[in-house]
Design an enzyme around this catalytic site. Structure first.
Site, PDB file in Angstrom:
ATOM      1  N   GLU A  39       0.875  -1.168   0.000  1.00  0.00           N
ATOM      2  CA  GLU A  39       0.000   0.000   0.000  1.00  0.00           C
ATOM      3  C   GLU A  39       0.915   1.221   0.000  1.00  0.00           C
ATOM      4  OE1 GLU A  39      -3.620   1.994   2.638  1.00  0.00           O
ATOM      5  OE2 GLU A  39      -2.476   0.297   3.440  1.00  0.00           O
ATOM      6  N   GLU A  91      -8.589  10.882   4.762  1.00  0.00           N
ATOM      7  CA  GLU A  91      -8.840  10.022   5.906  1.00  0.00           C
ATOM      8  C   GLU A  91      -9.133  10.912   7.108  1.00  0.00           C
ATOM      9  OE1 GLU A  91      -6.377   5.939   5.238  1.00  0.00           O
ATOM     10  OE2 GLU A  91      -5.245   7.600   6.063  1.00  0.00           O
TER      11      GLU A  91
END
Length: 391
Positions: free
Chosen positions: A152, A234
């Site tokens: 990621e 986020e």
């Protein structure tokens, strides 16, 4: 890929980019509001997906969607630590088998991967705890569904309120028009986060700007497949008003060369408990001679270390008058160090004596030109004296 799973560690989101030819067609007029937990809608004729992706809280979240972005209009969740509440984002590629038009995962060693990137403009708010980040996912297979298990890769353009990535800081790099702190952690897959040291209100860069660095550090492999490029926010709290516009995935014909890795490095299974960044230590260049007029030097530095091992990087320079055909670097470890894996070279070791030799694609180095290789080593960090020979 954070929807439909719960992570124990702080979640993340990566970035990429590059100038060039737009992959999308003419934008279609889209104006809608998404409030359901995993609600999504396709925009620009299916070239991109916008997703609410509220995966870390039961509290309400809504986003207003436009042709090329969205704005968070409600964000009631509050997480005081650990994972964020959500990752509202735009997606190019596949997210749990929800795929954009005609997408197939792209191998990181392919020519299609060169120049692939993205760009976007970002709108921020004061207060709250959040990041503005890209999330780029890689898997060892051409996966379209489920959780990726390779890497990621996150790029943080900005963050607020003490938000920090998974793992520990392992270095700093200058690339893609800025300076970035590099973080590494492992949550069942490698998480490599590039955090801009000064906030950026827009991004435009290539995936290889960051992925090449991750490969050189031993955290990713060129045999893996890119499965999605995602961009958004986020929020841990206070995310209302954050917005992104002008999102596009781009493809250019020039840029970084493909990442090529052989003897792919094996990365520690978990984040080292006491990770430190060793200041670059460089050996004095050592010169060797081969046949003809080919000569070379090799310089060495430690780019990262932890309690039981380290990453060493070597630059080979052709100091001769003609292009080399091949090169070889030799050294002797002072103690029980052992090369676990290497990239951009074939390594061998017998006792404390070790060698690295060129591969078929990097043996030819022009006069005054350079090439690099790296290695992951078990044992205490050290700086051996290198000997270089070329032909």
């Amino acid at each position: 890929m954070k929807a439909r799973i719960a992570l124990a560690a702080a979640a993340v989101a990566a970035a990429v980019v590059g100038g060039g030819i737009m992959l999308s067609g003419p934008a279609s007029a889209v104006e809608t509001t998404l409030c359901d937990q995993y609600a999504s809608t396709k925009v620009q004729g299916g070239e991109y997906i916008v997703q609410n992706n509220r995966w870390g809280t039961g509290a309400a979240q809504c986003i207003d969607v436009s042709d090329d972005g969205f704005t968070i209009t409600q964000q009631d969740g509050v997480n005081s630590g650990g994972a964020p509440t959500a990752y509202p984002s735009l997606v190019w590629g596949c997210h749990y088998n929800n795929c954009t038009n005609n997408f197939s995962p792209i191998k990181a060693s392919s020519t299609e991967f060169i120049g692939l990137g993205s760009k976007a403009s970002l709108k921020y708010v004061s207060g709250g705890v959040w990041n503005a980040s890209y999330d780029i996912w890689f898997d060892p297979t051409a996966r379209k569904d489920g959780q990726n298990t390779g890497a990621e890769l996150m790029v943080w353009a900005n963050h607020s309120g003490g938000a920090s990535p998974v793992g520990s800081k392992v270095g700093t790099v200058t690339t893609a028009g800025g300076t970035w702190d590099v973080w590494y952690g492992n949550t069942g897959w490698n998480v490599i986060s590039y955090v801009r040291t000064s906030a950026a209100s827009s991004v435009d860069f290539k995936v290889t700007d960051f992925y090449n660095d991750a490969v050189q550090r031993g955290y990713a492999q060129s045999s893996w497949y890119l499965t999605s490029i995602q961009a958004g926010f986020e929020p841990w709290s206070g995310g209302k008003g954050l917005g992104i516009s002008g999102f596009a995935v781009t493809k250019g014909t020039s840029g970084s060369t493909p990442v090529v890795t052989t003897a792919a490095p094996t990365v520690p299974a978990a984040t080292p408990t006491a990770t430190t960044t060793t200041p670059p230590t460089t050996t004095a260049p050592s010169t060797g001679t081969g046949t003809g007029s080919a000569t070379c030097t090799a310089t060495y530095k430690v780019s990262q270390s932890w309690g039981s091992g380290f990453i060493g990087e070597v630059t080979v320079k052709n100091t001769g008058a003609t292009t080399s055909k091949n090169w070889k670097v030799s050294w002797t470890w002072p103690a029980s160090q052992k090369v676990v894996s290497s990239w951009n070279a074939t390594s061998a070791q017998s006792g404390t004596k070790a060698t690295a030799t060129s591969l078929n694609y990097n043996g030819a180095v022009a006069s005054n030109g350079t090439t690099q290789f790296g290695m992951q080593v078990d044992g205490a960090s050290t700086t051996p004296k290198l000997s270089c020979s070329a032909a």
